[in-house]
Design an enzyme around this catalytic site. Structure first.
Site, PDB file in Angstrom:
ATOM      1  N   GLY A   1      -0.628  -9.763  -1.677  1.00  8.06           N
ATOM      2  CA  GLY A   1      -1.324  -9.116  -0.801  1.00  8.06           C
ATOM      3  C   GLY A   1      -2.776  -8.516  -1.017  1.00  8.06           C
ATOM      4  O   GLY A   1      -3.229  -7.553  -0.723  1.00  8.06           O
TER       5      GLY A   1
ATOM      6  N   LEU B   1      -6.164  -2.174  -0.703  1.00  5.98           N
ATOM      7  CA  LEU B   1      -5.861  -2.006  -1.941  1.00  5.98           C
ATOM      8  C   LEU B   1      -5.964  -3.214  -3.001  1.00  5.98           C
ATOM      9  O   LEU B   1      -6.580  -3.419  -4.067  1.00  5.98           O
ATOM     10  CB  LEU B   1      -4.917  -0.967  -2.396  1.00  5.98           C
ATOM     11  CG  LEU B   1      -5.172   0.499  -1.973  1.00  5.98           C
ATOM     12  CD1 LEU B   1      -3.944   1.334  -2.176  1.00  5.98           C
ATOM     13  CD2 LEU B   1      -6.296   1.170  -2.531  1.00  5.98           C
TER      14      LEU B   1
ATOM     15  N   PHE C   1       6.537   0.737   8.211  1.00  6.64           N
ATOM     16  CA  PHE C   1       6.195   1.252   9.379  1.00  6.64           C
ATOM     17  C   PHE C   1       7.024   2.657   9.596  1.00  6.64           C
ATOM     18  O   PHE C   1       8.212   2.915   9.076  1.00  6.64           O
ATOM     19  CB  PHE C   1       6.625   0.381  10.549  1.00  6.64           C
ATOM     20  CG  PHE C   1       7.986  -0.234  10.483  1.00  6.64           C
ATOM     21  CD1 PHE C   1       8.844   0.463  10.491  1.00  6.64           C
ATOM     22  CD2 PHE C   1       8.059  -1.745  10.020  1.00  6.64           C
ATOM     23  CE1 PHE C   1      10.137  -0.145  10.673  1.00  6.64           C
ATOM     24  CE2 PHE C   1       9.105  -2.327  10.015  1.00  6.64           C
ATOM     25  CZ  PHE C   1      10.315  -1.590  10.363  1.00  6.64           C
TER      26      PHE C   1
ATOM     27  N   TYR D   1       7.010   8.480  -2.942  1.00  4.31           N
ATOM     28  CA  TYR D   1       8.539   8.690  -2.243  1.00  4.31           C
ATOM     29  C   TYR D   1       9.446   7.805  -2.711  1.00  4.31           C
ATOM     30  O   TYR D   1      10.645   7.847  -2.459  1.00  4.31           O
ATOM     31  CB  TYR D   1       8.474   8.970  -0.930  1.00  4.31           C
ATOM     32  CG  TYR D   1       7.861   7.713   0.032  1.00  4.31           C
ATOM     33  CD1 TYR D   1       8.598   6.634  -0.018  1.00  4.31           C
ATOM     34  CD2 TYR D   1       6.686   7.782   0.565  1.00  4.31           C
ATOM     35  CE1 TYR D   1       8.164   5.420   0.641  1.00  4.31           C
ATOM     36  CE2 TYR D   1       6.262   6.759   1.469  1.00  4.31           C
ATOM     37  CZ  TYR D   1       7.020   5.359   1.527  1.00  4.31           C
ATOM     38  OH  TYR D   1       6.753   4.382   2.106  1.00  4.31           O
TER      39      TYR D   1
ATOM     40  N   GLY E   1      -0.933   7.895  -3.681  1.00  3.23           N
ATOM     41  CA  GLY E   1      -0.727   8.563  -2.468  1.00  3.23           C
ATOM     42  C   GLY E   1      -1.623   7.898  -1.471  1.00  3.23           C
ATOM     43  O   GLY E   1      -1.805   6.968  -1.467  1.00  3.23           O
TER      44      GLY E   1
END
Ligand code: COA
Length: 286
Positions: free
Chosen positions: A16, A21, A98, A148, A190
């Site tokens: 990715g 990032l 999503f 999370y 975050g």
């Protein structure tokens, strides 16, 4: 903040890595001497990213690779070794996510996110790990998680489950592969503004503003901050750290966790009189 060329001679694979990032980390690694394999499903993204790496004087190859397909991942690691000499650093950054009420998910929606995040990270880890073991030199792996992964989160259940799995893999392999000189760590970011995550998770300015207000430091992260942390964790600077995950979120997840933390986010001029009134009204001697 780092010694110049501290990643000299190392080959880093960033999944990715064509945008967001992943690209910020890849460019930072290149600035510090690493050669790059930049992977993404879309060749268009990775080719322009690889060009930007080359402009900084590093070698770079762009690879179209769907991390869900192990044969494509293995071919990418072979190319890294053939074209750039070794596989030293792996960043499992590719993700899919999503917002969706869980009762509206299809089994295939769940499988798709698990396939990219959990199975995809495992595929890259397995293929890169085999190369690192065979070389006898070991290497470093960095898994991009999320806060999370610990707490879980409604509306992103496939991602939460997948990232929790990658967190468990991070800790498991830190122990199992230490004998091969492979260190495995994670970063739990975050909110950092990126086109992909913003479109998927914070599509309106109101949602972005509300997200910012939940952060004790009252701002989103800067890519440079995350890239510096990534360099630290993949380089020899962190040589004695393995199996850990560093949170970089401006205090967001802890603020959400504490029962009364919302008081810390409100104006002290309103909170202090409220608490003082509660105190003066409290009964003595219980
Ligand atoms: N809400 C609910 N279900 C969704 C969805 C959404 N927003 N988007 C896709 N799905 C479901 C699809 O309906 C499909 O299930 P079905 O076949 O039962 O209908 C399944 O997920 C696969 O979708 P598809 O679009 O075919 O998969 P894909 O491999 O082309 O795309 C995604 C994968 C969905 C994760 C896509 O958003 C993606 O590629 N994202 C990459 C970038 C990203 O997510 N960045 C954010 C990182 S934080």
């Amino acid at each position: 903040m780092f010694k110049e060329r501290c990643l000299e001679g190392r080959t880093a694979i960033v999944t990715g890595g064509g945008t967001g990032l992943g690209l910020s980390m890849a460019l930072k690694f290149a600035d510090l001497g690493a050669n790059l394999v930049i992977a993404s499903r879309s060749l268009e993204h990775v080719e322009s990213a690889a060009e930007r790496v080359r402009e900084r004087g590093a070698k770079a190859i762009a690879v179209a690779c769907d991390v869900r397909k192990f044969e494509e991942v293995e071919a990418m690691m072979d190319r890294a070794e053939e074209d750039l000499g070794s596989v030293d650093i792996l960043v499992n950054n590719a993700a899919g996510n999503f917002l969706c009420p869980t009762e509206d998910l299809t089994p295939n929606a769940f499988a798709t996110v698990i396939g990219i995040v959990l199975q995809g990270s495992f595929h890259c880890t397995l293929a890169a790990g085999r190369k690192m073991i065979a070389s006898g030199k070991g290497g470093t792996m960095l898994n991009i998680l999320t806060s999370y992964a610990w707490t879980g989160s409604g509306f992103v259940v496939p991602s939460a489950a997948a990232k929790a799995g990658v967190l468990a893999m991070t800790r498991s392999l830190a122990v199992e592969w230490a004998k091969y000189k492979i260190r495995v760590n994670g970063i739990a970011p975050g909110p950092f503004p990126t086109e992909g995550a913003w479109a998927a998770l914070l599509p309106t300015p109101e949602m972005a503003e509300a997200a910012k207000n939940k952060i004790p430091l009252k701002r989103f992260g800067e890519h440079e901050e995350l890239a510096n942390l990534a360099v630290y964790l993949v380089s020899d600077y962190s040589g004695y750290i393995t199996g850990d995950t560093v949170t970089i979120d401006g205090g967001e997840w802890l603020a959400g966790a504490g029962e009364f933390n919302q008081l810390a986010m409100a104006d002290p001029a309103a909170v202090k009189p409220l608490i003082a009134a509660m105190r003066s009204g409290q009964k003595k001697g219980g």
